[in-house]
Design a protein around this motif. Structure first.
Motif, PDB file in Angstrom:
ATOM      1  N   GLY A  42       5.369  -0.353   0.881  1.00  0.00           N
ATOM      2  CA  GLY A  42       4.459   0.655   1.374  1.00  0.00           C
ATOM      3  C   GLY A  42       5.057   1.999   1.694  1.00  0.00           C
ATOM      4  O   GLY A  42       5.081   2.391   2.851  1.00  0.00           O
ATOM      5  N   ARG A  84      -6.089   3.265  -8.851  1.00  0.00           N
ATOM      6  CA  ARG A  84      -4.965   2.587  -8.198  1.00  0.00           C
ATOM      7  C   ARG A  84      -5.505   2.031  -6.882  1.00  0.00           C
ATOM      8  O   ARG A  84      -5.755   2.776  -5.941  1.00  0.00           O
ATOM      9  CB  ARG A  84      -3.822   3.566  -7.961  1.00  0.00           C
ATOM     10  CG  ARG A  84      -3.150   4.027  -9.241  1.00  0.00           C
ATOM     11  CD  ARG A  84      -1.971   4.942  -8.914  1.00  0.00           C
ATOM     12  NE  ARG A  84      -1.339   5.465 -10.103  1.00  0.00           N
ATOM     13  CZ  ARG A  84      -0.319   4.875 -10.737  1.00  0.00           C
ATOM     14  NH1 ARG A  84       0.171   3.734 -10.296  1.00  0.00           N
ATOM     15  NH2 ARG A  84       0.203   5.433 -11.807  1.00  0.00           N
ATOM     16  N   ARG A  85      -5.682   0.744  -6.838  1.00  0.00           N
ATOM     17  CA  ARG A  85      -6.288   0.090  -5.663  1.00  0.00           C
ATOM     18  C   ARG A  85      -5.313  -0.036  -4.496  1.00  0.00           C
ATOM     19  O   ARG A  85      -5.714  -0.319  -3.386  1.00  0.00           O
ATOM     20  CB  ARG A  85      -6.802  -1.295  -6.035  1.00  0.00           C
ATOM     21  CG  ARG A  85      -7.698  -1.324  -7.243  1.00  0.00           C
ATOM     22  CD  ARG A  85      -9.085  -0.859  -6.971  1.00  0.00           C
ATOM     23  NE  ARG A  85      -9.867  -0.859  -8.217  1.00  0.00           N
ATOM     24  CZ  ARG A  85     -10.970  -0.194  -8.356  1.00  0.00           C
ATOM     25  NH1 ARG A  85     -11.439   0.521  -7.376  1.00  0.00           N
ATOM     26  NH2 ARG A  85     -11.621  -0.223  -9.497  1.00  0.00           N
ATOM     27  N   ASP A  86      -4.021   0.183  -4.757  1.00  0.00           N
ATOM     28  CA  ASP A  86      -3.002   0.037  -3.721  1.00  0.00           C
ATOM     29  C   ASP A  86      -2.555   1.384  -3.152  1.00  0.00           C
ATOM     30  O   ASP A  86      -1.444   1.522  -2.664  1.00  0.00           O
ATOM     31  CB  ASP A  86      -1.790  -0.717  -4.280  1.00  0.00           C
ATOM     32  CG  ASP A  86      -1.089   0.036  -5.398  1.00  0.00           C
ATOM     33  OD1 ASP A  86      -1.729   0.929  -6.005  1.00  0.00           O
ATOM     34  OD2 ASP A  86       0.080  -0.256  -5.673  1.00  0.00           O
ATOM     35  N   SER A 115      -8.708   1.021  -2.578  1.00  0.00           N
ATOM     36  CA  SER A 115      -9.244  -0.333  -2.681  1.00  0.00           C
ATOM     37  C   SER A 115     -10.740  -0.394  -2.399  1.00  0.00           C
ATOM     38  O   SER A 115     -11.386  -1.392  -2.708  1.00  0.00           O
ATOM     39  CB  SER A 115      -8.504  -1.280  -1.725  1.00  0.00           C
ATOM     40  OG  SER A 115      -8.805  -0.951  -0.382  1.00  0.00           O
ATOM     41  N   ASP A 117      -9.395   5.592   0.401  1.00  0.00           N
ATOM     42  CA  ASP A 117      -8.771   4.283   0.229  1.00  0.00           C
ATOM     43  C   ASP A 117      -9.103   3.760  -1.166  1.00  0.00           C
ATOM     44  O   ASP A 117     -10.263   3.439  -1.455  1.00  0.00           O
ATOM     45  CB  ASP A 117      -9.289   3.329   1.305  1.00  0.00           C
ATOM     46  CG  ASP A 117      -8.642   1.968   1.268  1.00  0.00           C
ATOM     47  OD1 ASP A 117      -8.052   1.588   0.225  1.00  0.00           O
ATOM     48  OD2 ASP A 117      -8.707   1.261   2.285  1.00  0.00           O
ATOM     49  N   MET A 140       0.839  -1.190   0.000  1.00  0.00           N
ATOM     50  CA  MET A 140       0.000   0.000   0.000  1.00  0.00           C
ATOM     51  C   MET A 140       0.873   1.239   0.000  1.00  0.00           C
ATOM     52  O   MET A 140       1.772   1.377   0.817  1.00  0.00           O
ATOM     53  CB  MET A 140      -0.906  -0.028   1.238  1.00  0.00           C
ATOM     54  CG  MET A 140      -1.930   1.060   1.297  1.00  0.00           C
ATOM     55  SD  MET A 140      -3.245   1.011   0.052  1.00  0.00           S
ATOM     56  CE  MET A 140      -4.242  -0.339   0.583  1.00  0.00           C
ATOM     57  N   LYS A 141       0.631   2.124  -0.952  1.00  0.00           N
ATOM     58  CA  LYS A 141       1.326   3.410  -1.017  1.00  0.00           C
ATOM     59  C   LYS A 141       0.429   4.452  -0.360  1.00  0.00           C
ATOM     60  O   LYS A 141      -0.757   4.534  -0.673  1.00  0.00           O
ATOM     61  CB  LYS A 141       1.595   3.801  -2.466  1.00  0.00           C
ATOM     62  CG  LYS A 141       2.476   2.843  -3.203  1.00  0.00           C
ATOM     63  CD  LYS A 141       2.527   3.228  -4.685  1.00  0.00           C
ATOM     64  CE  LYS A 141       3.000   2.046  -5.477  1.00  0.00           C
ATOM     65  NZ  LYS A 141       2.158   1.722  -6.601  1.00  0.00           N
TER      66      LYS A 141
END
Length: 193
Positions: free
Chosen positions: A143, A46-48, A70, A68, A1-2
């Motif tokens: 991350g 971007r889900r991450d 995601s 978020d 996760m970024k």
């Protein structure tokens, strides 16, 4: 996760008009552009990625809002859409814990120091006098946590707080850029690695 943290020193913490994001909303337009730059691809999200906004304007600062990637819904790639979700989050009764306002968007009371303690990650602080991004391998770090200021930069107190976490200070180039442009360049560097 970024993770991305963007500080909005004038961004209002109460109700605001979607028709005046730069003025009456305290430069909320900057934060909305950052949300979009961090989350959107051409035909996807971007889900991450998570985006944390630190709102420090009146009437009840400070507040934190999290997008978020995601889980976010109802977000379109325009400033007004992001502003609408921020506005809905601010209508919630913010507590000392995260409260979801819409899917993927949460709000809580708190300031930068609380957020940094909660995330407990190595900070990569973007500043014009930082080391060139192309000399770093942060894209390989698990991350990364990127910290950016708004058009006012960081205050002396915020600089002190961040310095206590021993951040890496990087720059995306020789010229001063808008925060949302910096985010796009960061993603581009990480996408290439």
């Amino acid at each position: 996760m970024k993770d991305f943290i963007i500080i909005g020193h004038k961004a209002v913490t109460g109700t605001f008009s979607l028709n005046d994001l730069p003025g009456a909303a305290g430069r909320m337009d900057i934060l909305c552009r950052c949300v979009n730059a961090a989350l959107f691809l051409s035909h996807d999200l971007r889900r991450d990625v998570r985006v944390f906004l630190v709102l420090k304007g009146e009437p009840s600062p400070p507040k934190l809002i999290c997008f978020d990637g995601s889980a976010v819904r109802y977000l379109s790639p325009d400033e007004r859409s992001a502003a609408s979700l921020i506005k809905k989050a601010l209508e919630k009764n913010a507590q000392d814990f995260w409260t979801e306002s819409t899917p993927g968007v949460s709000v809580r009371k708190g300031d930068l120091d609380i957020l940094l303690k909660e995330l407990d990650k190595k900070i990569i602080y973007l500043r014009e006098d930082g080391e060139d991004i192309r000399k770093k391998n942060f894209g390989e770090a698990l991350g990364p946590l990127f910290l950016l200021g708004d058009h006012l930069g960081l205050t002396e107190d915020e600089e002190r707080i961040v310095a206590g976490y021993n951040p890496e200070i990087i720059s995306v180039g020789p010229l001063s850029l808008h925060a949302d442009h910096c985010i796009v360049l960061l993603h581009n560097e990480m996408d290439r690695k």
